[in-house]
Design a protein around this motif. Structure first.
Motif, PDB file in Angstrom:
ATOM      1  N   VAL A   1      80.046  21.325   9.088  1.00 36.10           N
ATOM      2  CA  VAL A   1      78.867  21.054   9.907  1.00 36.10           C
ATOM      3  C   VAL A   1      77.612  21.594   9.226  1.00 36.10           C
ATOM      4  N   ALA A   2      77.701  22.814   8.688  1.00 36.67           N
ATOM      5  CA  ALA A   2      76.550  23.410   8.012  1.00 36.67           C
ATOM      6  C   ALA A   2      76.155  22.601   6.774  1.00 36.67           C
ATOM      7  N   GLY A   3      77.149  22.149   6.007  1.00 31.61           N
ATOM      8  CA  GLY A   3      76.847  21.340   4.832  1.00 31.61           C
ATOM      9  C   GLY A   3      76.172  20.037   5.194  1.00 31.61           C
ATOM     10  N   ASP A   4      76.641  19.383   6.250  1.00 28.35           N
ATOM     11  CA  ASP A   4      76.006  18.141   6.697  1.00 28.35           C
ATOM     12  C   ASP A   4      74.563  18.384   7.126  1.00 28.35           C
ATOM     13  N   ALA A   5      74.329  19.481   7.839  1.00 26.56           N
ATOM     14  CA  ALA A   5      72.973  19.777   8.310  1.00 26.56           C
ATOM     15  C   ALA A   5      72.026  20.029   7.144  1.00 26.56           C
ATOM     16  N   VAL A   6      72.505  20.740   6.119  1.00 29.09           N
ATOM     17  CA  VAL A   6      71.663  20.994   4.947  1.00 29.09           C
ATOM     18  C   VAL A   6      71.317  19.695   4.239  1.00 29.09           C
ATOM     19  N   LEU A   7      72.278  18.812   4.080  1.00 28.38           N
ATOM     20  CA  LEU A   7      72.025  17.530   3.420  1.00 28.38           C
ATOM     21  C   LEU A   7      71.068  16.665   4.236  1.00 28.38           C
ATOM     22  N   GLN A   8      71.175  16.738   5.558  1.00 26.32           N
ATOM     23  CA  GLN A   8      70.290  15.943   6.403  1.00 26.32           C
ATOM     24  C   GLN A   8      68.844  16.432   6.333  1.00 26.32           C
ATOM     25  N   THR A   9      68.654  17.726   6.188  1.00 28.26           N
ATOM     26  CA  THR A   9      67.287  18.279   6.150  1.00 28.26           C
ATOM     27  C   THR A   9      66.746  18.431   4.732  1.00 28.26           C
ATOM     28  N   LEU A  10      67.578  18.162   3.723  1.00 29.94           N
ATOM     29  CA  LEU A  10      67.140  18.363   2.340  1.00 29.94           C
ATOM     30  C   LEU A  10      65.914  17.536   1.967  1.00 29.94           C
ATOM     31  N   PRO A  11      65.855  16.240   2.297  1.00 30.93           N
ATOM     32  CA  PRO A  11      64.638  15.482   1.955  1.00 30.93           C
ATOM     33  C   PRO A  11      63.386  16.069   2.596  1.00 30.93           C
TER      34      PRO A  11
ATOM     35  N   ARG B   1      72.813  23.776  14.600  1.00 30.34           N
ATOM     36  CA  ARG B   1      73.216  23.951  15.988  1.00 30.34           C
ATOM     37  C   ARG B   1      73.350  22.609  16.696  1.00 30.34           C
ATOM     38  N   GLU B   2      72.431  21.702  16.453  1.00 33.76           N
ATOM     39  CA  GLU B   2      72.523  20.380  17.065  1.00 33.76           C
ATOM     40  C   GLU B   2      73.765  19.641  16.577  1.00 33.76           C
TER      41      GLU B   2
END
Length: 315
Positions: free
Chosen positions: A222-232, A208-209
């Motif tokens: 956007v969803a793919g980027d968010a998943v990659l950002q939170t993956l670590p 959402r952000e």
């Protein structure tokens, strides 16, 4: 790691149905264990006998469990009571079998006597099964209500889909491995429900952000980027939790092994299902039912100036 992943420009969810198809296959394979082997319910849900023994010398649960198993009751649940006694729960047995258990404990401890002997009838077992299903239903309904209020309905549907898949995997693997589903198992499943939703909420918040900050981009990207950002963060949290649960699984003894096993399965399934079920299902639903374009701010409407919508059009 987060910077490296964000710079790959992977389109993870260009075809979300592939993620959903693969995840559905895994869930069906796990859940088929319920139909093929059946779920072995514990004494609490089927009825049986709960007996507490006081031993002459203290017995650790592992020694008592081995003695009871050798006496011909390998499926009995053996636990240490609060006062150091040994509590044993079995299916329906007669007095002769109860005396055989007592003699087995007495041989190890130099003596044993019955402190309490309770029968769990079929009616009580049916009531406990009903209450367990009610508890699961209330937990699912509460999570669905929270997600519906916190996010758009497409997000909540994705999270609930992942949650149901996680529970199916845990229950199915218990059936495949022949483990007993008892009160501790129910506690583990409820814990898995909470953990699964927690992981999805973290990713959805980032989606959402990111969507607000990058208006005009396709929601799948956007969803793919968010998943990659939170993956670590997701991997670090899951790994630190698994270290504790694996220690409990290996060193906690048989009485806690099933509980730890269910939580390990839930952590693994919950970590993967956020990226493989919750997010792609949300992307697929968003394509079918996109959100309405945001209206102009009140100040812009008064001045007659336009604002740019999410799809790039000016209104």
């Amino acid at each position: 790691m987060r910077t490296w992943l964000a710079g790959r420009n992977w389109r993870l969810y260009g075809r979300p149905r592939r993620w959903l198809a693969a995840s559905l296959l895994v869930v069906l394979l796990a859940a088929s264990g319920i139909a093929v082997r059946g779920l072995q319910l514990g004494v609490e849900f089927t009825g049986g006998r709960s007996i507490q023994y006081a031993t002459t010398t203290a017995l650790d649960p592992e020694t008592a469990r081995q003695a009871v198993s050798t006496a011909g009751f390998p499926n009995a649940v053996v636990q240490e009571a609060d006062d150091g006694d040994i509590r044993i729960r079995t299916g329906p047995i007669d007095d002769t079998a109860q005396e055989a258990i007592r003699d087995a404990l007495a041989a190890e401890a130099g003596g044993a006597e019955v402190v309490s002997d309770e029968l769990i009838g079929p009616t009580l077992g049916e009531e406990l099964r009903r209450n367990a299903l009610i508890a699961l239903g209330v937990a699912l309904l509460a999570q669905l209500t929270y997600l519906a209020v916190r996010f758009r309905w497409t997000y909540s549907a994705g999270a609930v889909g992942a949650l149901i898949g996680n529970v199916a995997v845990v229950v199915g693997m218990f059936a495949w491995t022949g483990r007993t589903a008892d009160g501790l198992f129910l506690a583990a499943v409820l814990t898995v429900i909470g953990y699964s939703v927690n992981d999805s909420v973290v990713v959805f918040d980032r989606i959402r952000e990111t969507r607000v900050a990058r208006r005009g981009r396709a929601f799948a990207d956007v969803a793919g980027d968010a998943v990659l950002q939170t993956l670590p963060r997701t991997v670090n949290t899951g790994a630190s939790t698994l270290l504790v649960l694996l220690a409990l699984l290996v060193l906690g003894g048989d009485s806690l092994a099933d509980f730890a096993f269910a939580l390990v399965l839930g952590i693994l399934a919950g970590t993967f299902s956020t990226a493989s079920v919750a997010v792609p299902l949300t992307v697929a639903l968003d394509r079918r039912w996109p959100p309405p374009p945001p209206g102009p701010p009140a100040s812009a409407a008064r001045r007659g100036t336009g604002v740019r919508r999410e799809d790039g059009a000016v209104v």
